[in-house]
Design an enzyme around this catalytic site. Structure first.
Site, PDB file in Angstrom:
ATOM      1  N   SER A 141       0.867  -1.181   0.000  1.00 43.89           N
ATOM      2  CA  SER A 141       0.000   0.000   0.000  1.00 43.89           C
ATOM      3  C   SER A 141       0.893   1.215   0.000  1.00 43.89           C
ATOM      4  O   SER A 141       2.040   1.161   0.473  1.00 43.89           O
ATOM      5  CB  SER A 141      -0.885   0.014   1.259  1.00 43.89           C
ATOM      6  OG  SER A 141      -1.523   1.259   1.412  1.00 43.89           O
ATOM      7  N   TYR A 154      -2.494  -0.618  10.337  1.00 48.04           N
ATOM      8  CA  TYR A 154      -2.303  -0.752   8.892  1.00 48.04           C
ATOM      9  C   TYR A 154      -0.995  -0.104   8.464  1.00 48.04           C
ATOM     10  O   TYR A 154      -0.183  -0.721   7.756  1.00 48.04           O
ATOM     11  CB  TYR A 154      -3.482  -0.104   8.178  1.00 48.04           C
ATOM     12  CG  TYR A 154      -3.550  -0.393   6.697  1.00 48.04           C
ATOM     13  CD1 TYR A 154      -3.943  -1.642   6.240  1.00 48.04           C
ATOM     14  CD2 TYR A 154      -3.252   0.590   5.756  1.00 48.04           C
ATOM     15  CE1 TYR A 154      -4.024  -1.914   4.882  1.00 48.04           C
ATOM     16  CE2 TYR A 154      -3.334   0.339   4.400  1.00 48.04           C
ATOM     17  CZ  TYR A 154      -3.721  -0.918   3.971  1.00 48.04           C
ATOM     18  OH  TYR A 154      -3.801  -1.181   2.617  1.00 48.04           O
ATOM     19  N   LYS A 158       2.235  -2.286   7.110  1.00 50.15           N
ATOM     20  CA  LYS A 158       2.599  -2.073   5.706  1.00 50.15           C
ATOM     21  C   LYS A 158       4.026  -1.545   5.579  1.00 50.15           C
ATOM     22  O   LYS A 158       4.734  -1.887   4.619  1.00 50.15           O
ATOM     23  CB  LYS A 158       1.597  -1.133   5.040  1.00 50.15           C
ATOM     24  CG  LYS A 158       0.191  -1.718   4.892  1.00 50.15           C
ATOM     25  CD  LYS A 158       0.175  -2.986   4.060  1.00 50.15           C
ATOM     26  CE  LYS A 158      -1.223  -3.474   3.784  1.00 50.15           C
ATOM     27  NZ  LYS A 158      -1.252  -4.688   2.924  1.00 50.15           N
TER      28      LYS A 158
END
Length: 263
Positions: A141, A154, A158
């Site tokens: 991402s 997140y 990531k």
């Protein structure tokens, strides 16, 4: 890499970016596309539509990934491209406390967003090194290169996924193993919709369709770029971040404030 004639595995292939990748690889003439997902029925539907095969797979299970790789190598002699695409999102329960997510949420994020890539690499690298060629594509991402406001789990996992992919590229590039990371911003998927839809800071530069992302992947694999950026502006943001980290953090705080004020 030209995907024509290749044996390809895509995890998280039942919907979203994963399903679009499966369709695009089949259209480009892949010899075999294996659609792997914890949602076995969804994987089967995608596989039936493209003439591939489906596998029910929980990417948190390293032994299951190893067994899948061993089976495919025994039947096809190789895996040319392994797309470790499955991922999980989730925001901070308390948007005013970046440490508010539960231990269980942190563990799930770690297992799916990081360790699934480790399990996949551990399984496929020996065969790729023995053949002197192979490709690993990890869906990460833009949050792994920049950050994601309101989702510490997140963003952190990531970032870790980027670090692991860099290690793979450094350690195994001279052995013929190519590595790319797919780092989009907003994509019209179930994850985006669950997170509040398009009105999120990561979507300010436009929301792409999964098929548009898949087209970017085909281009990125052909060029063998480490960073595949469906939103090219991400490269500019990276440059601004590294040029003046404190200024970048200040800008992100201002963006967070604007988004909070907008509701």
């Amino acid at each position: 890499m030209d995907v024509a004639g290749k044996v390809i595995v895509v995890t998280g292939g039942a919907d979203g970016i994963g399903a679009a990748l499966c369709r695009r690889f089949a259209q480009a003439g892949a010899a075999r596309v294996v659609v792997a997902d914890i949602n076995g029925a969804g994987a089967a539907a995608v596989a039936q539509a493209i003439g591939g095969e489906a596998v029910t797979l929980d990417v948190r299970d390293g032994a299951a990934i190893a067994a899948l790789v061993a089976d495919l190598e025994a039947r096809f002699g190789r895996i040319d491209l392994f797309c470790s695409n499955a991922g999980v999102g989730g925001g901070d329960p308390d948007r005013n406390n970046a440490a508010s997510a539960t231990d269980e949420t942190w563990q799930r994020g770690w297992e799916v967003n990081v360790m699934a890539h480790v399990h996949a690499a551990r399984a496929v690298i020996p065969g790729m090194l023995a053949r002197g060629e192979g490709y690993i594509l990890n869906t990460v991402s833009a949050a792994g290169l920049l950050s994601q406001i309101g989702s510490a789990v997140y963003s952190t996992t990531k970032h870790a996924a980027i670090g692991f992919a860099e290690s793979l590229a450094i350690a195994h590039g001279d052995g013929g193993v190519r590595v790319s990371v797919l780092c989009p911003q907003g994509v019209d998927t179930a994850m985006l919709r669950a997170g509040g839809g398009a009105a999120q800071p990561q979507n300010l530069d436009g929301v792409l369709t999964p098929d548009q992302v898949a087209d970017s992947v085909i281009e990125g694999l052909a060029a063998e770029h480490f960073l595949i950026l469906p939103h090219p502006i991400v490269e500019t943001y990276m440059q601004r971040k590294t040029a003046d980290y404190d200024r970048w953090l200040g800008g992100m705080r201002r963006l967070r404030a604007r988004m909070a004020a907008a509701g």
